[in-house]
Design a protein around this motif. Structure first.
Motif, PDB file in Angstrom:
ATOM      1  N   TYR A 195       0.833  -1.210   0.000  1.00  0.00           N
ATOM      2  CA  TYR A 195       0.000   0.000   0.000  1.00  0.00           C
ATOM      3  C   TYR A 195       0.868   1.260   0.000  1.00  0.00           C
ATOM      4  CZ  TYR A 195      -3.355   3.522   1.471  1.00  0.00           C
ATOM      5  OH  TYR A 195      -4.126   4.654   1.543  1.00  0.00           O
ATOM      6  N   VAL A 196       1.861   1.294   0.864  1.00  0.00           N
ATOM      7  CA  VAL A 196       2.700   2.492   0.970  1.00  0.00           C
ATOM      8  C   VAL A 196       3.440   2.739  -0.342  1.00  0.00           C
ATOM      9  CG1 VAL A 196       4.707   3.490   2.132  1.00  0.00           C
ATOM     10  CG2 VAL A 196       2.928   2.338   3.466  1.00  0.00           C
ATOM     11  N   TYR A 197       4.075   1.685  -0.880  1.00  0.00           N
ATOM     12  CA  TYR A 197       4.847   1.872  -2.111  1.00  0.00           C
ATOM     13  C   TYR A 197       3.934   2.118  -3.308  1.00  0.00           C
ATOM     14  CZ  TYR A 197       9.543   1.000  -0.387  1.00  0.00           C
ATOM     15  OH  TYR A 197      10.751   1.124   0.238  1.00  0.00           O
ATOM     16  N   VAL A 237       3.108   5.783  -3.184  1.00  0.00           N
ATOM     17  CA  VAL A 237       4.266   6.574  -3.623  1.00  0.00           C
ATOM     18  C   VAL A 237       4.442   6.462  -5.135  1.00  0.00           C
ATOM     19  CG1 VAL A 237       6.766   6.821  -3.441  1.00  0.00           C
ATOM     20  CG2 VAL A 237       5.414   6.371  -1.387  1.00  0.00           C
ATOM     21  N   GLY A 238       4.272   5.246  -5.666  1.00  0.00           N
ATOM     22  CA  GLY A 238       4.382   5.065  -7.114  1.00  0.00           C
ATOM     23  C   GLY A 238       3.315   5.828  -7.865  1.00  0.00           C
ATOM     24  N   TRP A 239       2.104   5.859  -7.320  1.00  0.00           N
ATOM     25  CA  TRP A 239       1.034   6.619  -7.979  1.00  0.00           C
ATOM     26  C   TRP A 239       1.361   8.118  -7.999  1.00  0.00           C
ATOM     27  CZ3 TRP A 239      -2.328  10.253  -5.689  1.00  0.00           C
ATOM     28  CH2 TRP A 239      -3.386  10.691  -6.521  1.00  0.00           C
ATOM     29  N   VAL A 242      -0.802  -4.117  -8.314  1.00  0.00           N
ATOM     30  CA  VAL A 242      -0.530  -5.273  -9.187  1.00  0.00           C
ATOM     31  C   VAL A 242       0.888  -5.193  -9.744  1.00  0.00           C
ATOM     32  CG1 VAL A 242      -1.198  -6.408 -11.329  1.00  0.00           C
ATOM     33  CG2 VAL A 242      -2.963  -5.608  -9.747  1.00  0.00           C
ATOM     34  N   THR A 243       1.305  -4.014 -10.169  1.00  0.00           N
ATOM     35  CA  THR A 243       2.653  -3.852 -10.719  1.00  0.00           C
ATOM     36  C   THR A 243       3.714  -4.187  -9.682  1.00  0.00           C
ATOM     37  OG1 THR A 243       1.870  -2.112 -12.219  1.00  0.00           O
ATOM     38  CG2 THR A 243       4.233  -2.212 -11.786  1.00  0.00           C
ATOM     39  N   LEU A 244       3.549  -3.667  -8.477  1.00  0.00           N
ATOM     40  CA  LEU A 244       4.535  -3.924  -7.428  1.00  0.00           C
ATOM     41  C   LEU A 244       4.508  -5.382  -6.974  1.00  0.00           C
ATOM     42  CD1 LEU A 244       4.151  -0.664  -5.328  1.00  0.00           C
ATOM     43  CD2 LEU A 244       5.988  -1.265  -6.907  1.00  0.00           C
TER      44      LEU A 244
END
Length: 294
Positions: free
Chosen positions: A158-160, A163-165, A184-186
């Motif tokens: 969730y955190v990453y 941040v990615g978004w 999904v990507t992570l």
């Protein structure tokens, strides 16, 4: 019939059934039946074979059901003198449930439920494989630790993902356009699948994104995975310790152990008063006289 006679008959039936159930021939036969049932289910996945041998396959399935019913009846008969012990074994409860459900109308009329029940029979092979039982027990014991692992992993994703978004939603909306796509990507990056492409796409945005991917791979692919492996290994060791006493024969004391035991008993016997005086009094003559007179 008196209660004593009925108890004697139950003990006799339980003894004869127990000898059959505990025999190597019975165990081998049931295991072969389970393997043959699994092979039959595999054959039924081919439509051409089913169309040509439909009656034969149906008869074979009925024979398997009869054989497994006889098996569970023998196991029940082996516990007629102590019925509660039958239900203390989870494998007995599982076998009884699988066989009983196969006779219920809703299961016989529903092809999907019937297939699932037949598939559950294959899982019964685990009771004849002690090592597989240990693995299953270990999986059950690892569930609490696995839940904690899933919570930590979900928090990390969730955190990453957020941040990615924030950083990649505009430049790579296909992979980070929403929270779901970023998760999904992570999640795929945890398996290191497509990591090179993701890093190259991030470097086009900023060279500092290497820290984002490096930290995520370090925490997700190494720390979390090793944590899960540690939980499973710890549960496997606990399962081995629990199952070991059940499969090890009781230890018989050896002759040397018996000899040492007799020596210890002899040494622990109470000694005579004269021996105690000789050992406790000092060695000088004057003290010997004093101790002797006392």
């Amino acid at each position: 019939m008196s209660e004593r006679t009925a108890a004697r008959l139950r003990r006799g039936l339980a003894g004869r059934s127990r000898r059959i159930v505990d025999s190597a021939a019975f165990t081998t036969t049931v295991f072969c039946l389970i393997a043959a049932n699994a092979a039959l289910m595999g054959v039924e996945t081919y439509s051409g074979v089913v169309d040509e041998w439909r009656n034969v396959l149906g008869t074979a399935e009925l024979l398997f059901l009869v054989a497994f019913t006889v098996e569970i009846l023998l196991r029940v008969a082996a516990h007629t003198d102590r019925p509660k012990d039958f239900f203390r074994d989870p494998w007995n409860v599982f076998d009884l449930l699988v066989i009983t459900l196969a006779f219920l109308p809703f299961a016989r009329e529903n092809a999907t439920v019937l297939r699932l029940l037949r598939l559950a029979r294959v899982l019964r092979a685990a009771r004849f494989l002690p090592q597989l039982q240990i693995v299953i027990v270990a999986v059950g014991k690892s569930l609490p630790g696995t839940l904690s692992f899933l919570l930590v992993g979900a928090l990390l994703l969730y955190v990453y993902a957020m941040v990615g978004w924030v950083f990649f939603a505009d430049d790579d909306p296909e992979h980070y356009g929403s929270l779901g796509r970023a998760v999904v990507t992570l999640f795929l990056l945890i398996t290191l699948d497509g990591l090179g492409d993701a890093v190259r796409a991030g470097l086009e945005v900023s060279r500092w994104t290497i820290l984002y991917f490096a930290s995520f791979v370090l925490l997700g692919s190494f720390v979390l995975v090793n944590l899960l492996i540690g939980v499973v290994i710890n549960s496997l060791e606990e399962a081995c310790e629990l199952e070991a006493p059940a499969h090890q024969p009781p230890r018989q004391p050896s002759t040397s152990d018996s000899g040492r035991l007799h020596q210890r008993i002899a040494a622990a016997r109470p000694r005579t008063t004269s021996h105690l005086i000789e050992e406790t009094c000092p060695s000088t003559a004057s003290y010997r006289t004093a101790c002797g007179s006392s």
